[in-house]
Scaffold this active site. Sequence first.
Site, PDB file in Angstrom:
ATOM      1  N   SER A 690       0.807  -1.224   0.000  1.00  0.00           N
ATOM      2  CA  SER A 690       0.000   0.000   0.000  1.00  0.00           C
ATOM      3  C   SER A 690       0.836   1.267   0.000  1.00  0.00           C
ATOM      4  CB  SER A 690      -0.930   0.010   1.218  1.00  0.00           C
ATOM      5  OG  SER A 690      -0.190   0.015   2.418  1.00  0.00           O
ATOM      6  N   LYS A 733      -6.675   3.703   8.524  1.00  0.00           N
ATOM      7  CA  LYS A 733      -5.762   4.653   7.887  1.00  0.00           C
ATOM      8  C   LYS A 733      -6.362   6.065   7.866  1.00  0.00           C
ATOM      9  CE  LYS A 733      -3.409   1.239   4.998  1.00  0.00           C
ATOM     10  NZ  LYS A 733      -3.082   0.781   3.631  1.00  0.00           N
TER      11      LYS A 733
END
Length: 867
Positions: A690, A733
């Site tokens: 990611s 996140k």
Amino acid sequence: MAKRPSTPAAEPQPVRTTRELPLVALRETVIFPEMIVPLQVGREKSVNALNAAVAEGGPIALVTQRQAEQEDITDPSELYGVGTLAKIAQVVQLQDGTVRAIVQGQARLRLHGFTQASPFLRASIEELTDESPSGVEVQALMRTVQAQIEQYVANGAPVPPETALAARNISEPGLLADMVAYSPDMTTEQRQELLETIDVVERLKLVSNFLARQVEILELKGRIQSEVKSEMDKTQREYFLREQLKAIQRELGEDDPQQAEINELRDKVEQAGMPDEVRTRAIKEIDRMSRIPSASPEVGVIRTYVDWLVGLPWNLATDDQLDIREAARILDEDHYGLEKVKERILEYLAVRSLADTIRSPILALVGPPGVGKTSLGKSVARAMGRKFVRMSLGGIHDEAEIRGHRRTYIGALPGRIIQNLKTAGTNNPVFMLDEVDKIGMDFRGDPSSALLEVLDPEQNNTFQDNYLEVPFDLSKVLFIATGNLIDPIPAPLRDRMEVIQLPGYTQQEKIEIGKRFLIPKQMENHGLREKHVRITDEAMTELVQAYTKEAGVRNLERELANIMRKVARTVAEGRKRKTVVDHKKLVELLGPPRWEYGELEAEDQTGAATGLVVTEVGGDVVAVEVTMMEGKEDFILTGQLGDVMKESARAALSWIRANAAILGIPREKFERNTLHIHVPAGAIPKDGPSAGVTMATAMVSALTGIAVRKDVAMTGEITLRGRVLPIGGLKSKILAAHLSGAGVVILPRKNEKDLRDVPEEIRKQIKLILAESMEQVLSAALRRKPKPLAVEPPTVVDRDRPLDPEPEGESRVRRSTFPTTEQPPVIVGGNVGPMALRLLASRVGSSASETSAEWLAGASARPSASE
């Protein structure tokens, strides 16, 4: 003339006299002087030797062979060196060809060798005579040996009783020592050693040691036999007394205690509500117990087994609280947030109110520490009106902890599943399997495999414990497993559970939890009241942001307890005024702030981008730094990066090099410079795809010199074509980005469906940009767009016009400055159509309807924002 010194006369040596005699080799028999022994002789050479000795009218040599199983003796070394000279008293020829002889030992002899080997052995021997020593030592040794013989006989030695009297009448020390050889306890090797000991004193010492050892063994044997006999007598006495007691109780009409216990167990079995199969097994064990004496240890084993069967809740169940509104109120009262779990429990209760036969769900709550997974199990049990039991699986290595031990082992017990159900007293409790991701596995077994049967709705209605050996229905139990990570849970076990992710609390949720639950709890624990302390909203917010960094609220509770302790001290010291904890007081009580959440860059930076990651304690932000320096390597990676993250960096660099012209990066920069990519916090391992767009953005910034916006955080996987792929842990996140103060978060467009999990108040405060390609990411993250490099237009070739000759020495291949590795299109013919010119202009990026900057976005859609 001097006299010659006289030489002393040599001491006369005894003359050795040898003689030749027939020899018989003995097997495991040693004959001593004065000993009369019958011999059974069967070997041909031995029979011939006996007949020869009888014919000669003289004695015969008897020597023991070293190996009893050896049939033919051919060499003197196969016999012992010392034997016995014997007189033949009688010889009888038997019908089977063997000879029985009675011989009497006369003296010891030493074997010097064979003079004849066939048809019988004839040997050269030397007769040995015993010296008759006298003195105090010999008399003392003789008396000691005589006393030992008497003691030996008195302790039950396997010798005639008159042996002790015979020993008292022997005055010859050598004969007394040889007499001990009659003992059956003496081995052949010990007898031969005694025969070879010519010195009489040493012989007496040898037999004294032997007798002392035998007396000690006989005394120990007698003591053991006495103890065994005493125990047997006691057991027999108890048996007789119990039989008499039973007879007396029968006469008085009273029951036997063991029979009364058996009757009591039968009544309990009938009242336990067991299934027929289990009831039959219990009655069978009770019948076996009635046939075993009460003193037998097996009685206790059977009694314990039946007690376990009787004590289990076979048909005892609590009634579920099916009031949906009341259950929702209880769940909200105990926990703030956690909407998914609450919704799933309320759905189960709703279906349970409509269908009685529904199977209990098997839930797995996975999330970072401190988010309330374990306490949620208690709240679920209270909301449903069920009993609650908890079993910690952390560190379990033995499969028997789940299934129990078999009854063949001493001290065996059922597994902890059955034990907890007995403790709960119902067959439908809320059963929490805590820390399911920390189960161990070693040579003792794999507990996670044992849990497969427990957590499988198709199998757990007939769960069989190794100790019970009868099926127990676990289908009514509501199992809730908890863990911090989903990956360590084995795939077959994970497949049997309904996983609910608990990503962590938002800042606002932590503040509300602190106000509603933690502050009242800590005030009560420390004996404080509202008149003693008050924490302002500003201080609570700062406490969450600057003094804790976690997904849960454990550290928050710990810091609140720290505040309450200090306030309690001031109250105990006599303070009357209420303590108001604001920003200034918070620093005074807890010290300076410990965390700067996220640590975003203070200003726009070149070669640095902010990424979003997920850890065990929730989401976090991480900086990716890139610097360019002279060198010939592609790039250098530091910061404990995993293989997947390294591959993402390689893919990002490949995309940048393939699109260098569009990004305004000269090719020479790659050939002469090296990129160093570093992710801070080098002691912490990092991995995952990611961070691909973050590393690509930082590299483009370093190569172009364009700064990255300081308030932008991003996440997403990159491909070689510059596509942005979806990632996981989106809620964690975004929460980390919000706490760090980021104003813009760039996400993969395919994660748009996951935004529904993000709280609405967070979505309102952050600008979310959904990107499909790296062009959209760079457009949103960089302060300005890169300026493409100028590219020469392609050459238009006329088919009818001959080619100009190449100047000598020039290359036949022209280098292309196109942004991709493809060669520029060559248009053949005299006329060029409008469509071809438009295609050419779009590829070259000059003199077309679109400008170079506009081409950077290409045909892709503009970045869309979700606010």
